[in-house]
Design an enzyme around this catalytic site. Structure first.
Site, PDB file in Angstrom:
ATOM      1  CE1 TYR A 132      53.837  41.131 -28.629  1.00 50.06           C
ATOM      2  CE2 TYR A 132      55.858  40.201 -29.515  1.00 50.06           C
ATOM      3  CZ  TYR A 132      55.145  40.732 -28.456  1.00 50.06           C
ATOM      4  OH  TYR A 132      55.754  40.874 -27.239  1.00 50.06           O
ATOM      5  CE  LYS A 206      46.342  33.007 -17.397  1.00 52.00           C
ATOM      6  NZ  LYS A 206      46.930  32.476 -16.170  1.00 52.00           N
ATOM      7  CG  ASP A 238      49.784  31.569 -15.066  1.00 56.21           C
ATOM      8  OD1 ASP A 238      49.663  30.589 -15.834  1.00 56.21           O
ATOM      9  OD2 ASP A 238      48.829  32.015 -14.404  1.00 56.21           O
ATOM     10  CG  ASP A 262      59.066  39.159 -27.036  1.00 63.89           C
ATOM     11  OD1 ASP A 262      60.286  38.938 -26.914  1.00 63.89           O
ATOM     12  OD2 ASP A 262      58.608  40.285 -27.292  1.00 63.89           O
ATOM     13  CG  ASP A 266      63.946  38.243 -23.718  1.00 65.07           C
ATOM     14  OD1 ASP A 266      64.241  37.660 -24.786  1.00 65.07           O
ATOM     15  OD2 ASP A 266      63.972  39.476 -23.586  1.00 65.07           O
TER      16      ASP A 266
HETATM   17 MG    MG Z   1      62.236  39.894 -26.893  1.00 65.03          MG
END
Ligand code: MG
Ligand code: NAI
Length: 369
Positions: A132, A206, A238, A262, A266
């Site tokens: 990001y 990962k 995962d 992120d 959620d």
């Molecule tokens: Mg978000």
């Protein structure tokens, strides 16, 4: 006396931060906690009227506060991204809030996943690096691509050149971790776990596929685990997504890099009962931190008075913890928990109350002690 900044922002941001401030007033009425709050008129109305997103003086003023209480930002009249990047992301980065802290807890009846054991996961998402950084672009035959990133810790320029005999177009997005960035992230994670009396941190990555960055991250976390004499578990992202559904009670402090964080947080928000309940802190352990509900400005319900204020109230609870007032924070948690247990909730949770009635209920519980 604590000095707070209040940024209600857009849409339901104003309603839910009003509710949060009402709860904070109740706390200060019956405890030794005292504060003043300076209101910052940052958001879409000012932007539409004057084109101003953030003034340089505002960042300095915010930096001098003990904490920032933020509602939400976003307006359908403004092109998506302008306010979100120009205000929220810019604040997090200017104030170097390098940890995004999101608790995911099941201690109320609105959890969709019925488990015999309660869960209380503390996600610590690294907030400045990884995929990001905005270091992306395109390059084609014989072309060059310049990528750059500027952080408090470094300025970085990377140039990519594609040979003319390679006949293909490429798109690139760089994920990048710096040693200093991972060290401070790891240090914060172990300290956080220690402060809760836990003996381990789970690191999500990962590393079996993205061996470059996440192998590096593991090395640094291992070193920090040794320094803190703590255990360190690794989970692939995962597998972690599955484990959050099948055995969330196994996890305590979970450190997760930016992109995966992120997504997982959620998922966590839904695990704990939806957007109306989740709160977060953008933490700078050496500077000023900012607390906010995780939801946005909810234009579809703005002005209707039915926004669930609990996420914003729980952001107040996190802010009190961060200000070194755990007893006051506990008053808020207990009151919210009572209100949830008795179904005194807004329509998003199946209740009949409006925003003010929920706020009144929580404040009254605090005042009753
Ligand atoms: Mg978000
Ligand atoms: P949103 O979180 O604002 O709303 C998603 C859905 O959840 C809507 O149906 C909304 O009514 C509902 N909802 C959200 N909070 C609620 C609450 N407290 N009580 C009851 N229902 C609630 O996300 P959306 O619609 O994707 O984005 C709206 C705007 O907010 C956009 O401009 C977006 O960029 C911005 N946004 C800002 C954030 C922030 O300030 N931290 C975070 C997420 C989105």
């Amino acid at each position: 006396m604590k000095h707070l900044a209040l940024i209600p922002g857009d849409g339901i941001g104003k309603d839910v931060t009003d509710a949060g401030m009402q709860v904070l007033d109740a706390v200060s009425e019956i405890s030794s906690f005292n504060y003043d709050a300076e209101l910052f008129d940052i958001g879409s109305e000012r932007y539409l009227a004057s084109g101003t997103l953030l003034e340089a003086g505002e960042i300095e003023a915010l930096r001098s506060k003990d904490a920032i209480y933020f509602g939400a930002i976003g307006d359908p009249r403004v092109r998506p991204g302008v306010l979100e990047q120009g205000v929220l992301l810019r604040l997090r980065s200017a104030l170097d809030q390098y940890i995004n802290f999101r608790p995911v807890t099941s201690i109320h009846p609105y959890v969709p996943l019925k488990r015999e054991t309660d869960f209380d996961i503390h996600f610590l998402r690294e907030n400045t690096e990884d995929f990001y950084m905005g270091m992306g672009g395109r390059v084609s035959s014989g072309g060059d691509l310049e990528l750059s990133a500027s952080r408090r810790m470094y300025d970085l320029k990377i140039s990519l050149h594609l040979d003319a005999d390679v006949e293909e177009d490429f798109a690139v997005e760089l994920g990048l971790l710096s040693r200093k960035g991972v060290e401070r992230f790891a240090e914060y994670s172990f300290r956080h776990a220690e402060s809760l009396g836990q003996d381990r941190v789970t690191l999500v990555d990962k590393a079996n596929v993205c061996t470059g960055i996440y192998g590096f991250q593991r090395e640094i976390f291992k070193q920090k685990a040794k320094e803190h004499d703590m255990e360190l578990d690794f989970m692939f992202v995962d597998a972690m997504a599955m484990a959050m559904i099948t055995r969330p009670e196994r996890y305590g402090t979970v450190a997760v890099p930016n992109l995966f964080g992120d997504i997982l947080t959620d998922l966590g928000a839904q695990l704990q009962g939806g957007l109306g309940l989740g709160a977060s802190g953008n933490i700078n352990p050496e500077g000023v931190s900012m607390f906010e509900p995780i939801h946005g400005s909810a234009p579809d319900i703005a002005g209707k008075g039915i926004a669930n204020p609990i996420a914003a109230v729980m952001a107040v609870k996190m802010m009190l913890d961060n200000l070194g007032c755990p007893e006051e924070a506990e008053m808020v948690r207990k009151a919210v928990s009572g209100c949830l247990a008795e179904g005194k909730v807004t329509p998003d949770l199946g209740g009949k109350l409006n925003t003010w009635q929920v706020a009144d209920d929580i404040a009254a519980r605090i005042l009753k002690g």
